[in-house]
Design an enzyme around this catalytic site. Sequence first.
Site, PDB file in Angstrom:
ATOM      1  CE  LYS A  75      29.106  41.382  35.534  1.00  0.00           C
ATOM      2  NZ  LYS A  75      29.434  40.080  35.886  1.00  0.00           N
ATOM      3  CE  LYS A  88      32.890  42.069  37.479  1.00  0.00           C
ATOM      4  NZ  LYS A  88      33.802  41.150  36.800  1.00  0.00           N
ATOM      5  CD  GLU A  92      30.424  40.083  48.897  1.00  0.00           C
ATOM      6  OE1 GLU A  92      30.160  40.593  49.992  1.00  0.00           O
ATOM      7  OE2 GLU A  92      31.311  40.517  48.138  1.00  0.00           O
ATOM      8  CB  VAL A 117      32.094  43.629  42.926  1.00  0.00           C
ATOM      9  CG1 VAL A 117      33.506  44.158  42.675  1.00  0.00           C
ATOM     10  CG2 VAL A 117      31.067  44.705  42.647  1.00  0.00           C
ATOM     11  N   GLY A 138      37.814  28.945  27.738  1.00  0.00           N
ATOM     12  CA  GLY A 138      36.490  29.295  28.247  1.00  0.00           C
ATOM     13  C   GLY A 138      36.484  30.521  29.152  1.00  0.00           C
ATOM     14  CB  VAL A 152      25.935  31.852  38.374  1.00  0.00           C
ATOM     15  CG1 VAL A 152      25.752  32.227  39.841  1.00  0.00           C
ATOM     16  CG2 VAL A 152      27.260  32.403  37.847  1.00  0.00           C
TER      17      VAL A 152
HETATM   18  N1  HSE Z   1      33.831  38.148  32.461  1.00  0.00           N
HETATM   19  C1  HSE Z   1      34.151  38.449  33.804  1.00  0.00           C
HETATM   20  C2  HSE Z   1      35.631  38.213  34.035  1.00  0.00           C
HETATM   21  C3  HSE Z   1      33.402  37.664  34.817  1.00  0.00           C
HETATM   22  O1  HSE Z   1      36.346  37.848  33.126  1.00  0.00           O
HETATM   23  O2  HSE Z   1      36.080  38.445  35.150  1.00  0.00           O
HETATM   24  C4  HSE Z   1      32.039  38.176  35.030  1.00  0.00           C
HETATM   25  O3  HSE Z   1      32.070  39.472  35.508  1.00  0.00           O
END
Ligand code: HSE
Length: 443
Positions: A113, A213, A137, A140, A195, A20
């Site tokens: 989170k 979340k 933002e 979540v 991945g 990110v």
């Molecule tokens: N590992 C999470 C998912 C993404 O599979 O949605 C990061 O919160």
Amino acid sequence: MPEKSSPSPLRVALLGCGVVGTEVARGILQNPIDLAARVGAPVELAGIAVRSVDAVRVTDDGFVIPSELLTTDAEALVDRADVVVEVMGGIEPARTLIGRALEAGAAVVTANKALLAERGPELFEAADQAGVDLLFEAAVAGAIPIVRPIRESLAGDHVRRVLGIVNGTTNFVLDKMTTEGVELDQAVKEAQALGYAEADPTADVDGFDAAAKAAILASLAFHTRVALKDVAREGIRGVTAADVAWAKRTGHVIKLLAVAEVIGPVDDGDISVRVHPALVPDDHPLAAVRGAFNAVFVEADGAGPLMFYGQGAGGRPTASAVLGDVVSAARRRLTGGKGVRESKGQAFPVLPAEAAITRFQVRLAIADRPGVLAQVAGVLAEHGVSIDTVRQTSSHTEDQSGIANLVITTHAAREASLRATVDAVARLEPVRQIISVLRVEGS
Ligand code: HSE
């Protein structure tokens, strides 16, 4: 006429340069003119705090982060920033660095989170004290704008319920099981190969990520404080290919849901916050959420049903949400405005898991002889659990002759009553096995 002096640049400190972080850096470095036009002043990337400056940081499509921006001195970087962006994850040192930034009067944008779910109240308090923004933002459902809509757009409404598919990995796994009929282990392996899932998939598969979340969504939706420990959590490890096949036969699809709802009056109720696999009817909008996508379905008194859908993870999608918060915080900074504080209005009690009210589908194997169905139905009646539908399929294979599969779907019942019912049914002589108990949501 004297020339108007141009506003001084707003300095952004980036903490973390992973999937990110590199995309956030690219967003700031590649579009300076757009960004300046949106904010009203230039936005400068003051530096990027990393553990080691030796590795080359590059986005998936080859954008190389200038190495001179990298530093291991996160504290010094934080101290010279107007906006601090935390995308390092984990509790420490993220918590201390965010605390330091807020205390010094910098706005903070975070995608963390776990930190918000565990230590949110103290961080929001510090942001409030300092009068600065703490925006999240991206914490979540990645790219999906859901925090701002609930926090701001719906702030004049009453949210009754939030149902979210907020973990892309488990949605991918359950979708694979649904479309290909494979068992969970096989689907997890495919998610790892692509991945989506980590080598250790616990955080996703066991519902920890979704629970963090859920805590954040519930706090926002009900203007209260819900911590991670308040969220009843059950992951997808127990879901079998047979459960998925039966779900299909009964017009459902299995999803890992984050559920936050008010039980009782909307302004004076209890709240239930939980994460668990659930049967979702085929015609519910959440049933159409495929692959690794996320979606959040919100039911509000005035607005009615709302659905937010999109990519819940990945570098660019998550960076999109982070950058939106950076622009928002930078704009406020420029106008000298105070940060928007969290609602402090209510402190709803959070119900224990056994007090949650849902519909259930119980699948069991019973001896196929007269009176058995009536016996099972009698136990449900004794416990005050009302039956919605019953479906019985007799087995004709030699080794299982005389065994019937019974699928009972109930009307809404308390979790505690249901558990007591299932225990009592299991003790009946003709009952061979309770094969599965799944909650039904969204109907
Ligand atoms: N590992 C999470 C998912 C993404 O599979 O949605 C990061 O919160």
